[in-house]
Motif scaffolding. Structure first.
Motif, mmCIF file in Angstrom:
data_model
loop_
_atom_site.group_PDB
_atom_site.id
_atom_site.type_symbol
_atom_site.label_atom_id
_atom_site.label_comp_id
_atom_site.label_asym_id
_atom_site.label_seq_id
_atom_site.Cartn_x
_atom_site.Cartn_y
_atom_site.Cartn_z
ATOM 1 N N GLU A 77 0.826 -1.206 0.000
ATOM 2 C CA GLU A 77 0.000 0.000 0.000
ATOM 3 C C GLU A 77 0.865 1.264 0.000
ATOM 4 O O GLU A 77 0.607 2.200 -0.758
ATOM 5 C CB GLU A 77 -0.895 -0.012 1.252
ATOM 6 C CG GLU A 77 -1.696 1.262 1.427
ATOM 7 C CD GLU A 77 -2.343 1.360 2.815
ATOM 8 O OE1 GLU A 77 -2.148 0.445 3.639
ATOM 9 O OE2 GLU A 77 -3.022 2.370 3.059
ATOM 10 N N TYR A 78 1.896 1.299 0.838
ATOM 11 C CA TYR A 78 2.690 2.536 0.935
ATOM 12 C C TYR A 78 3.427 2.815 -0.368
ATOM 13 O O TYR A 78 3.623 3.975 -0.740
ATOM 14 C CB TYR A 78 3.641 2.486 2.143
ATOM 15 C CG TYR A 78 4.886 1.643 1.978
ATOM 16 C CD1 TYR A 78 6.069 2.197 1.457
ATOM 17 C CD2 TYR A 78 4.899 0.300 2.331
ATOM 18 C CE1 TYR A 78 7.207 1.420 1.307
ATOM 19 C CE2 TYR A 78 6.030 -0.477 2.183
ATOM 20 C CZ TYR A 78 7.182 0.081 1.666
ATOM 21 O OH TYR A 78 8.298 -0.689 1.506
ATOM 22 N N LYS A 90 -1.338 0.558 9.887
ATOM 23 C CA LYS A 90 -1.831 -0.386 8.884
ATOM 24 C C LYS A 90 -0.782 -1.414 8.489
ATOM 25 O O LYS A 90 0.314 -1.063 8.064
ATOM 26 C CB LYS A 90 -2.262 0.386 7.625
ATOM 27 C CG LYS A 90 -3.198 1.559 7.910
ATOM 28 C CD LYS A 90 -3.622 2.260 6.641
ATOM 29 C CE LYS A 90 -4.659 1.444 5.897
ATOM 30 N NZ LYS A 90 -5.142 2.166 4.687
ATOM 31 N N ALA A 91 -1.139 -2.699 8.621
ATOM 32 C CA ALA A 91 -0.253 -3.802 8.228
ATOM 33 C C ALA A 91 0.069 -3.695 6.743
ATOM 34 O O ALA A 91 -0.825 -3.482 5.922
ATOM 35 C CB ALA A 91 -0.944 -5.136 8.502
ATOM 36 N N GLN A 92 1.339 -3.859 6.387
ATOM 37 C CA GLN A 92 1.725 -3.860 4.975
ATOM 38 C C GLN A 92 2.021 -5.301 4.563
ATOM 39 O O GLN A 92 3.133 -5.796 4.739
ATOM 40 C CB GLN A 92 2.936 -2.949 4.767
ATOM 41 C CG GLN A 92 2.666 -1.495 5.137
ATOM 42 C CD GLN A 92 1.577 -0.864 4.271
ATOM 43 O OE1 GLN A 92 1.786 -0.635 3.079
ATOM 44 N NE2 GLN A 92 0.419 -0.593 4.856
ATOM 45 N N VAL A 93 0.995 -5.977 4.087
ATOM 46 C CA VAL A 93 1.143 -7.351 3.594
ATOM 47 C C VAL A 93 0.396 -7.483 2.273
ATOM 48 O O VAL A 93 -0.515 -6.707 1.997
ATOM 49 C CB VAL A 93 0.555 -8.418 4.559
ATOM 50 C CG1 VAL A 93 1.494 -8.720 5.689
ATOM 51 C CG2 VAL A 93 -0.815 -8.015 5.062
ATOM 52 N N ALA A 149 -9.208 -8.449 9.378
ATOM 53 C CA ALA A 149 -8.288 -9.368 10.054
ATOM 54 C C ALA A 149 -7.591 -8.714 11.255
ATOM 55 O O ALA A 149 -6.768 -9.343 11.908
ATOM 56 C CB ALA A 149 -7.249 -9.871 9.059
ATOM 57 N N GLY A 150 -7.910 -7.447 11.530
ATOM 58 C CA GLY A 150 -7.284 -6.766 12.665
ATOM 59 C C GLY A 150 -5.962 -6.110 12.318
ATOM 60 O O GLY A 150 -5.195 -5.733 13.204
ATOM 61 N N GLY A 151 -5.706 -5.924 11.026
ATOM 62 C CA GLY A 151 -4.439 -5.332 10.596
ATOM 63 C C GLY A 151 -4.502 -3.836 10.352
ATOM 64 O O GLY A 151 -3.531 -3.247 9.885
ATOM 65 N N VAL A 152 -5.651 -3.203 10.629
ATOM 66 C CA VAL A 152 -5.781 -1.748 10.486
ATOM 67 C C VAL A 152 -6.378 -1.214 11.789
ATOM 68 O O VAL A 152 -7.509 -1.568 12.133
ATOM 69 C CB VAL A 152 -6.710 -1.377 9.303
ATOM 70 C CG1 VAL A 152 -6.922 0.130 9.206
ATOM 71 C CG2 VAL A 152 -6.147 -1.919 7.983
ATOM 72 N N LYS A 153 -5.605 -0.397 12.533
ATOM 73 C CA LYS A 153 -6.113 0.059 13.832
ATOM 74 C C LYS A 153 -5.874 1.543 14.046
ATOM 75 O O LYS A 153 -4.827 2.083 13.681
ATOM 76 C CB LYS A 153 -5.432 -0.730 14.953
ATOM 77 C CG LYS A 153 -5.866 -2.183 15.014
ATOM 78 C CD LYS A 153 -5.662 -2.768 16.406
ATOM 79 C CE LYS A 153 -6.383 -4.093 16.561
ATOM 80 N NZ LYS A 153 -5.436 -5.212 16.709
ATOM 81 N N ILE A 180 0.192 -5.416 15.807
ATOM 82 C CA ILE A 180 0.080 -5.741 14.374
ATOM 83 C C ILE A 180 1.381 -6.345 13.826
ATOM 84 O O ILE A 180 1.353 -7.294 13.043
ATOM 85 C CB ILE A 180 -0.334 -4.482 13.566
ATOM 86 C CG1 ILE A 180 -1.736 -4.033 13.979
ATOM 87 C CG2 ILE A 180 -0.283 -4.757 12.069
ATOM 88 C CD1 ILE A 180 -2.180 -2.719 13.371
ATOM 89 N N LEU A 181 2.522 -5.795 14.251
ATOM 90 C CA LEU A 181 3.801 -6.326 13.768
ATOM 91 C C LEU A 181 3.946 -7.771 14.237
ATOM 92 O O LEU A 181 3.746 -8.068 15.413
ATOM 93 C CB LEU A 181 4.964 -5.479 14.285
ATOM 94 C CG LEU A 181 5.140 -4.123 13.590
ATOM 95 C CD1 LEU A 181 6.036 -3.196 14.411
ATOM 96 C CD2 LEU A 181 5.698 -4.289 12.182
#
Ligand code: GDP
Ligand code: MN
Length: 378
Positions: free
Chosen positions: A5-6, A45-48, A56-60, A75-76
Protein backbone atom coordinates in the motif's frame (compact mmCIF):
# COMPACT_ATOMS: atom_id res chain seq x y z
CA UNK A 1 3.79 -8.84 -8.70
CA UNK A 2 2.09 -7.27 -5.74
CA UNK A 3 3.40 -4.12 -4.15
CA UNK A 4 2.57 -2.68 -0.74
CA UNK A 5 0.00 0.00 0.00
CA UNK A 6 2.69 2.54 0.93
CA UNK A 7 4.49 1.93 -2.38
CA UNK A 8 1.26 2.21 -4.36
CA UNK A 9 0.46 5.46 -2.51
CA UNK A 10 3.85 6.84 -3.55
CA UNK A 11 2.96 6.13 -7.18
CA UNK A 12 -0.40 7.87 -6.63
CA UNK A 13 1.37 10.85 -5.09
CA UNK A 14 3.72 11.15 -8.06
CA UNK A 15 0.66 11.36 -10.30
CA UNK A 16 -1.09 13.96 -8.18
CA UNK A 17 -3.79 11.78 -6.60
CA UNK A 18 -4.62 13.18 -3.13
CA UNK A 19 -3.15 10.76 -0.58
CA UNK A 20 -2.60 11.39 3.15
CA UNK A 21 1.06 11.55 4.25
CA UNK A 22 2.60 8.68 6.19
CA UNK A 23 5.71 6.66 6.93
CA UNK A 24 6.61 3.02 7.31
CA UNK A 25 7.80 1.48 10.59
CA UNK A 26 9.31 -1.92 11.30
CA UNK A 27 9.24 -1.51 15.09
CA UNK A 28 6.68 -0.23 17.59
CA UNK A 29 9.13 2.50 18.72
CA UNK A 30 9.40 3.81 15.17
CA UNK A 31 5.62 3.81 14.88
CA UNK A 32 5.39 5.91 18.04
CA UNK A 33 7.92 8.43 16.68
CA UNK A 34 6.09 8.76 13.37
CA UNK A 35 2.78 9.30 15.17
CA UNK A 36 4.41 12.00 17.35
CA UNK A 37 5.81 13.70 14.28
CA UNK A 38 2.42 13.63 12.50
CA UNK A 39 0.90 15.12 15.63
CA UNK A 40 -2.61 13.78 14.97
CA UNK A 41 -4.68 10.67 15.60
CA UNK A 42 -3.24 7.98 13.35
CA UNK A 43 -4.11 4.71 11.68
CA UNK A 44 -1.54 1.90 11.89
CA UNK A 45 -1.83 -0.39 8.88
CA UNK A 46 -0.25 -3.80 8.23
CA UNK A 47 1.73 -3.86 4.98
CA UNK A 48 1.14 -7.35 3.59
CA UNK A 49 0.14 -8.71 0.20
CA UNK A 50 -3.39 -9.57 1.28
CA UNK A 51 -6.75 -7.87 1.09
CA UNK A 52 -9.21 -7.55 3.96
CA UNK A 53 -6.58 -6.37 6.43
CA UNK A 54 -9.18 -4.31 8.24
CA UNK A 55 -11.35 -7.34 9.02
CA UNK A 56 -8.29 -9.37 10.05
CA UNK A 57 -7.28 -6.77 12.67
CA UNK A 58 -4.44 -5.33 10.60
CA UNK A 59 -5.78 -1.75 10.49
CA UNK A 60 -6.11 0.06 13.83
CA UNK A 61 -6.75 3.61 15.01
CA UNK A 62 -4.54 5.20 17.68
CA UNK A 63 -5.33 8.48 19.45
CA UNK A 64 -1.87 9.10 20.91
CA UNK A 65 1.74 8.21 20.03
CA UNK A 66 1.81 5.79 22.99
CA UNK A 67 -1.28 4.08 21.64
CA UNK A 68 0.30 3.94 18.17
CA UNK A 69 3.20 2.09 19.75
CA UNK A 70 0.82 -0.32 21.43
CA UNK A 71 -1.25 -1.17 18.34
CA UNK A 72 1.90 -1.37 16.18
CA UNK A 73 3.32 -3.98 18.55
CA UNK A 74 0.08 -5.95 18.17
CA UNK A 75 0.08 -5.74 14.37
CA UNK A 76 3.80 -6.33 13.77
CA UNK A 77 4.43 -10.07 13.68
CA UNK A 78 0.77 -10.98 13.28
CA UNK A 79 -0.30 -13.36 10.51
CA UNK A 80 -2.75 -12.29 7.85
CA UNK A 81 -3.75 -14.99 5.36
CA UNK A 82 -0.55 -16.89 6.16
CA UNK A 83 1.74 -13.87 5.70
CA UNK A 84 3.69 -12.35 8.59
CA UNK A 85 3.47 -8.59 9.03
CA UNK A 86 6.97 -7.07 9.02
CA UNK A 87 6.03 -3.41 8.41
CA UNK A 88 3.26 -1.01 9.24
CA UNK A 89 2.25 2.25 7.63
CA UNK A 90 1.51 5.04 10.11
CA UNK A 91 -0.77 7.66 8.59
CA UNK A 92 -3.09 10.39 9.89
CA UNK A 93 -6.60 9.13 10.69
CA UNK A 94 -9.04 10.73 8.33
CA UNK A 95 -12.60 11.62 9.18
CA UNK A 96 -14.79 9.70 6.79
CA UNK A 97 -18.16 10.84 5.53
CA UNK A 98 -18.42 8.45 2.60
CA UNK A 99 -16.44 5.57 1.09
CA UNK A 100 -16.40 4.91 -2.66
CA UNK A 101 -14.54 2.48 -4.89
CA UNK A 102 -12.52 3.28 -8.00
CA UNK A 103 -10.38 0.75 -9.84
CA UNK A 104 -9.22 -0.58 -13.17
CA UNK A 105 -8.22 -3.97 -14.52
CA UNK A 106 -7.06 -5.38 -17.82
CA UNK A 107 -10.19 -7.08 -19.12
CA UNK A 108 -9.33 -10.10 -21.24
CA UNK A 109 -12.77 -10.48 -22.78
CA UNK A 110 -12.73 -7.03 -24.37
CA UNK A 111 -8.96 -6.76 -24.64
CA UNK A 112 -9.05 -3.33 -23.01
CA UNK A 113 -8.60 -1.70 -19.65
CA UNK A 114 -11.92 -1.38 -17.89
CA UNK A 115 -12.38 1.35 -15.31
CA UNK A 116 -14.85 0.66 -12.53
CA UNK A 117 -16.44 2.90 -9.95
CA UNK A 118 -18.96 2.31 -7.21
CA UNK A 119 -20.51 4.49 -4.52
CA UNK A 120 -20.42 1.35 -2.33
CA UNK A 121 -16.76 1.47 -1.30
CA UNK A 122 -14.81 0.20 1.67
CA UNK A 123 -15.96 -3.39 1.30
CA UNK A 124 -14.76 -5.98 -1.22
CA UNK A 125 -15.83 -5.04 -4.71
CA UNK A 126 -16.56 -8.75 -5.34
CA UNK A 127 -19.23 -8.50 -2.66
CA UNK A 128 -20.77 -5.43 -4.31
CA UNK A 129 -20.66 -7.21 -7.67
CA UNK A 130 -22.51 -10.18 -6.20
CA UNK A 131 -25.16 -8.31 -4.19
CA UNK A 132 -25.73 -5.03 -6.01
CA UNK A 133 -24.17 -5.29 -9.47
CA UNK A 134 -26.19 -2.26 -10.58
CA UNK A 135 -24.02 -0.13 -8.31
CA UNK A 136 -20.84 -0.80 -10.28
CA UNK A 137 -20.27 1.51 -13.23
CA UNK A 138 -17.80 0.75 -16.01
CA UNK A 139 -15.97 2.44 -18.87
CA UNK A 140 -13.84 0.56 -21.39
CA UNK A 141 -10.73 2.39 -22.50
CA UNK A 142 -9.78 2.10 -26.13
CA UNK A 143 -5.99 1.65 -26.05
CA UNK A 144 -5.62 3.71 -29.23
CA UNK A 145 -6.97 6.86 -27.60
CA UNK A 146 -6.45 6.24 -23.90
CA UNK A 147 -9.03 7.37 -21.35
CA UNK A 148 -11.07 10.20 -22.86
CA UNK A 149 -12.08 13.13 -20.64
CA UNK A 150 -15.82 12.52 -21.12
CA UNK A 151 -15.42 8.90 -19.95
CA UNK A 152 -13.78 9.98 -16.69
CA UNK A 153 -16.41 12.60 -16.16
CA UNK A 154 -19.31 10.23 -16.93
CA UNK A 155 -18.03 7.75 -14.31
CA UNK A 156 -17.49 10.57 -11.80
CA UNK A 157 -21.07 11.83 -12.20
CA UNK A 158 -22.45 8.32 -11.67
CA UNK A 159 -20.35 8.10 -8.52
CA UNK A 160 -21.62 11.40 -7.08
CA UNK A 161 -24.90 12.24 -8.83
CA UNK A 162 -26.05 15.81 -8.26
CA UNK A 163 -22.75 16.80 -6.68
CA UNK A 164 -20.63 18.55 -9.33
CA UNK A 165 -17.97 19.55 -6.78
CA UNK A 166 -17.13 16.00 -5.88
CA UNK A 167 -17.67 14.74 -9.44
CA UNK A 168 -15.04 17.20 -10.70
CA UNK A 169 -12.52 15.94 -8.14
CA UNK A 170 -13.39 12.33 -8.93
CA UNK A 171 -12.94 12.82 -12.70
CA UNK A 172 -9.51 14.24 -12.04
CA UNK A 173 -8.60 11.30 -9.76
CA UNK A 174 -9.91 8.75 -12.30
CA UNK A 175 -7.75 10.28 -15.05
CA UNK A 176 -4.71 10.18 -12.77
CA UNK A 177 -5.49 6.64 -11.71
CA UNK A 178 -5.52 5.52 -15.34
CA UNK A 179 -2.22 7.36 -15.93
CA UNK A 180 -0.71 5.60 -12.88
CA UNK A 181 -1.85 2.24 -14.23
CA UNK A 182 -0.30 2.75 -17.64
CA UNK A 183 2.86 4.27 -16.20
CA UNK A 184 3.45 1.49 -13.65
CA UNK A 185 2.54 -1.29 -16.08
CA UNK A 186 -0.19 -2.46 -13.73
CA UNK A 187 -2.70 -5.21 -14.48
CA UNK A 188 -4.89 -4.00 -11.60
CA UNK A 189 -5.13 -0.75 -9.69
CA UNK A 190 -7.59 0.19 -6.94
CA UNK A 191 -8.56 2.91 -4.52
CA UNK A 192 -10.82 1.32 -1.92
CA UNK A 193 -11.96 3.38 -0.17
CA UNK A 194 -11.86 6.70 -1.97
CA UNK A 195 -13.20 8.76 0.91
CA UNK A 196 -15.07 12.04 1.20
CA UNK A 197 -13.98 14.12 4.20
CA UNK A 198 -16.53 16.25 6.11
CA UNK A 199 -15.31 19.31 4.18
CA UNK A 200 -16.14 17.56 0.89
CA UNK A 201 -12.64 16.65 -0.23
CA UNK A 202 -11.84 13.31 -1.85
CA UNK A 203 -8.82 11.31 -0.74
CA UNK A 204 -7.36 7.86 -1.45
CA UNK A 205 -6.82 6.19 1.92
CA UNK A 206 -6.06 2.73 0.57
CA UNK A 207 -4.10 1.79 -2.54
CA UNK A 208 -3.57 -1.47 -4.36
CA UNK A 209 -1.48 -2.08 -7.46
CA UNK A 210 -0.63 -5.38 -9.15
CA UNK A 211 2.22 -5.05 -11.59
CA UNK A 212 2.17 -7.17 -14.74
CA UNK A 213 5.18 -9.50 -14.36
CA UNK A 214 6.16 -8.86 -17.97
CA UNK A 215 6.97 -5.30 -16.95
CA UNK A 216 9.65 -6.39 -14.47
CA UNK A 217 12.40 -7.26 -16.90
CA UNK A 218 11.87 -3.99 -18.76
CA UNK A 219 11.66 -1.58 -15.83
CA UNK A 220 14.30 -1.57 -13.16
CA UNK A 221 12.59 1.05 -10.99
CA UNK A 222 9.42 -1.03 -10.97
CA UNK A 223 11.09 -4.38 -10.23
CA UNK A 224 12.95 -2.64 -7.37
CA UNK A 225 9.57 -2.41 -5.61
CA UNK A 226 9.51 -6.17 -5.11
CA UNK A 227 9.52 -7.16 -1.44
CA UNK A 228 10.66 -10.76 -1.61
CA UNK A 229 10.47 -11.19 2.15
CA UNK A 230 6.76 -10.64 2.14
CA UNK A 231 6.04 -13.18 -0.58
CA UNK A 232 5.27 -16.85 0.12
CA UNK A 233 8.76 -18.46 0.45
CA UNK A 234 7.88 -21.53 -1.64
CA UNK A 235 6.70 -19.34 -4.52
CA UNK A 236 9.91 -17.30 -4.36
CA UNK A 237 12.12 -20.41 -4.44
CA UNK A 238 10.13 -21.88 -7.32
CA UNK A 239 10.46 -18.69 -9.36
CA UNK A 240 14.22 -18.50 -8.77
CA UNK A 241 14.55 -22.01 -10.20
CA UNK A 242 12.39 -21.28 -13.23
CA UNK A 243 9.29 -23.09 -11.96
CA UNK A 244 5.82 -21.68 -11.67
CA UNK A 245 4.28 -22.70 -8.36
CA UNK A 246 1.02 -21.56 -6.78
CA UNK A 247 -0.13 -23.09 -3.51
CA UNK A 248 -3.76 -24.18 -3.36
CA UNK A 249 -5.99 -25.64 -0.66
CA UNK A 250 -6.13 -29.36 -1.50
CA UNK A 251 -3.96 -32.41 -0.67
CA UNK A 252 -2.92 -33.85 -4.06
CA UNK A 253 0.47 -32.39 -4.96
CA UNK A 254 0.81 -31.94 -8.72
CA UNK A 255 4.05 -31.78 -10.68
CA UNK A 256 3.37 -31.19 -14.35
CA UNK A 257 5.12 -29.82 -17.42
CA UNK A 258 3.35 -27.05 -19.29
CA UNK A 259 0.65 -24.71 -18.03
CA UNK A 260 -2.06 -26.26 -20.20
CA UNK A 261 -1.39 -29.78 -19.00
CA UNK A 262 -1.17 -28.49 -15.42
CA UNK A 263 -4.66 -27.01 -15.76
CA UNK A 264 -6.02 -30.18 -17.34
CA UNK A 265 -4.46 -32.22 -14.54
CA UNK A 266 -6.05 -30.06 -11.86
CA UNK A 267 -9.41 -30.37 -13.62
CA UNK A 268 -9.05 -34.14 -13.68
CA UNK A 269 -8.03 -34.29 -10.01
CA UNK A 270 -11.26 -32.47 -9.19
CA UNK A 271 -13.21 -34.67 -11.59
CA UNK A 272 -12.14 -37.74 -9.62
CA UNK A 273 -13.13 -36.17 -6.33
CA UNK A 274 -9.75 -34.81 -5.21
CA UNK A 275 -8.45 -31.32 -4.57
CA UNK A 276 -5.12 -30.16 -6.00
CA UNK A 277 -2.61 -28.89 -3.40
CA UNK A 278 -0.86 -26.70 -5.91
CA UNK A 279 -0.32 -25.62 -9.45
CA UNK A 280 3.22 -26.47 -10.51
CA UNK A 281 4.64 -26.13 -13.98
CA UNK A 282 8.21 -27.38 -14.29
CA UNK A 283 8.40 -25.72 -17.69
CA UNK A 284 9.35 -26.85 -21.15
CA UNK A 285 13.00 -27.77 -20.85
CA UNK A 286 13.26 -29.67 -17.63
CA UNK A 287 16.47 -30.75 -15.94
CA UNK A 288 16.78 -33.23 -13.07
CA UNK A 289 17.58 -30.28 -10.72
CA UNK A 290 14.27 -28.61 -11.49
CA UNK A 291 12.44 -31.80 -10.60
CA UNK A 292 14.36 -32.09 -7.32
CA UNK A 293 13.40 -28.52 -6.41
CA UNK A 294 9.79 -29.13 -7.42
CA UNK A 295 9.54 -32.25 -5.26
CA UNK A 296 11.15 -30.49 -2.31
CA UNK A 297 8.68 -27.61 -2.55
CA UNK A 298 5.65 -29.89 -2.83
CA UNK A 299 6.89 -32.15 -0.05
CA UNK A 300 7.39 -29.19 2.29
CA UNK A 301 3.62 -28.54 2.26
CA UNK A 302 2.21 -30.53 5.20
CA UNK A 303 -1.23 -30.66 3.55
CA UNK A 304 0.07 -32.87 0.72
CA UNK A 305 -0.98 -36.52 1.13
CA UNK A 306 -0.12 -37.85 -2.31
CA UNK A 307 1.97 -36.59 -5.22
CA UNK A 308 1.16 -36.91 -8.89
CA UNK A 309 3.67 -36.48 -11.71
CA UNK A 310 2.06 -35.89 -15.06
CA UNK A 311 4.63 -35.46 -17.80
CA UNK A 312 4.03 -35.18 -21.51
CA UNK A 313 7.47 -35.49 -23.04
CA UNK A 314 8.12 -33.12 -25.91
CA UNK A 315 11.01 -30.79 -25.36
CA UNK A 316 10.82 -32.05 -21.78
CA UNK A 317 12.57 -35.40 -21.71
CA UNK A 318 10.93 -38.11 -19.64
CA UNK A 319 14.34 -39.52 -18.64
CA UNK A 320 15.33 -36.11 -17.21
CA UNK A 321 12.23 -36.14 -15.06
CA UNK A 322 12.84 -39.76 -14.01
CA UNK A 323 16.42 -38.94 -13.03
CA UNK A 324 15.15 -35.97 -11.03
CA UNK A 325 12.66 -38.14 -9.13
CA UNK A 326 15.31 -40.76 -8.35
CA UNK A 327 17.82 -38.10 -7.31
CA UNK A 328 15.28 -36.38 -5.09
CA UNK A 329 14.36 -39.66 -3.43
CA UNK A 330 17.99 -40.00 -2.30
CA UNK A 331 18.19 -36.49 -0.86
CA UNK A 332 14.77 -36.04 0.75
CA UNK A 333 12.52 -38.39 2.62
CA UNK A 334 9.47 -39.18 0.47
CA UNK A 335 6.79 -39.14 3.14
CA UNK A 336 3.82 -39.58 0.82
CA UNK A 337 3.11 -41.92 -2.10
CA UNK A 338 4.12 -40.78 -5.57
CA UNK A 339 2.16 -41.65 -8.69
CA UNK A 340 4.01 -41.16 -11.94
CA UNK A 341 2.50 -40.86 -15.37
CA UNK A 342 4.77 -40.11 -18.27
CA UNK A 343 4.59 -40.45 -21.99
CA UNK A 344 6.54 -39.10 -24.96
CA UNK A 345 10.20 -38.32 -25.50
CA UNK A 346 12.49 -40.99 -23.99
CA UNK A 347 9.59 -42.67 -22.22
CA UNK A 348 11.23 -46.13 -22.35
CA UNK A 349 14.47 -44.93 -20.74
CA UNK A 350 12.43 -43.16 -18.07
CA UNK A 351 10.52 -46.30 -17.18
CA UNK A 352 13.80 -48.24 -16.90
CA UNK A 353 15.35 -45.58 -14.65
CA UNK A 354 12.29 -45.47 -12.41
CA UNK A 355 11.85 -49.22 -12.14
CA UNK A 356 15.56 -49.57 -11.37
CA UNK A 357 14.97 -47.37 -8.34
CA UNK A 358 11.82 -49.13 -7.19
CA UNK A 359 9.22 -46.73 -8.66
CA UNK A 360 6.58 -47.64 -11.17
CA UNK A 361 5.21 -45.51 -13.96
CA UNK A 362 2.05 -45.49 -16.01
CA UNK A 363 1.11 -43.92 -19.32
CA UNK A 364 -2.62 -43.42 -18.89
CA UNK A 365 -3.53 -40.03 -17.46
CA UNK A 366 -6.99 -40.91 -16.13
CA UNK A 367 -5.68 -43.96 -14.37
CA UNK A 368 -2.79 -42.05 -12.77
CA UNK A 369 -4.99 -39.20 -11.57
CA UNK A 370 -7.56 -41.60 -10.11
CA UNK A 371 -4.84 -43.45 -8.25
CA UNK A 372 -3.23 -40.27 -6.88
CA UNK A 373 -6.62 -39.02 -5.66
CA UNK A 374 -7.33 -42.37 -4.00
CA UNK A 375 -3.92 -42.42 -2.31
CA UNK A 376 -4.63 -38.98 -0.84
CA UNK A 377 -7.57 -40.56 0.94
CA UNK A 378 -10.32 -38.88 -1.08
P1 GDP B 1 -8.19 -3.19 3.78
O1 GDP B 1 -9.12 -3.77 4.78
O2 GDP B 1 -6.98 -4.04 3.61
O3 GDP B 1 -8.85 -2.90 2.48
O4 GDP B 1 -7.63 -1.79 4.39
P2 GDP B 1 -8.21 -0.28 4.25
O5 GDP B 1 -7.06 0.63 4.21
O6 GDP B 1 -9.15 -0.17 3.10
O7 GDP B 1 -8.98 -0.05 5.62
C1 GDP B 1 -10.13 -0.77 5.94
C2 GDP B 1 -11.16 0.14 6.53
O8 GDP B 1 -10.63 0.76 7.71
C3 GDP B 1 -11.60 1.28 5.64
O9 GDP B 1 -12.62 0.93 4.75
C4 GDP B 1 -12.05 2.31 6.66
O10 GDP B 1 -13.39 2.07 7.02
C5 GDP B 1 -11.14 2.05 7.86
N1 GDP B 1 -10.06 3.06 7.86
C6 GDP B 1 -8.89 2.99 7.19
N2 GDP B 1 -8.19 4.15 7.34
C7 GDP B 1 -8.98 4.96 8.10
C8 GDP B 1 -8.86 6.31 8.61
O11 GDP B 1 -7.88 7.03 8.36
N3 GDP B 1 -9.87 6.77 9.37
C9 GDP B 1 -10.97 6.04 9.67
N4 GDP B 1 -11.92 6.56 10.41
N5 GDP B 1 -11.13 4.79 9.19
C10 GDP B 1 -10.16 4.25 8.43
MN1 MN C 1 -9.17 -1.33 1.27
Amino acid sequence: MNIHEYQAKEIFRQHGIPVPPGEVATTAEQAEKIAAKLGTKVVVKAQVHAGGRGKAGGVKLAATPAQAREVASEILGMQIKGLTVARVLVTPAEEIEHEAYVGAIVDRASGTVVLMASPEGGIDIEEVAAKTPELIFREHVDPRYGLLPHQASRLAHKLYPGDPGRARQAADIIRKLYASMVDAGASLIEINPLITTPSGELRAIDAKINIDDNELSRREEISALRDIESEAPAEVEARSKGLTYIKLEGNVGCCVNGAGLAMATMDLVKHYGGEPANFLDIGGSSSPEKVVTALRIIMADPAVKSILFNIFGGITRCDDVANGIVEASKGIELKVPITIRLTGTNEQQAVRILEGAGFSAMTDMDEAVRKAVELAGN
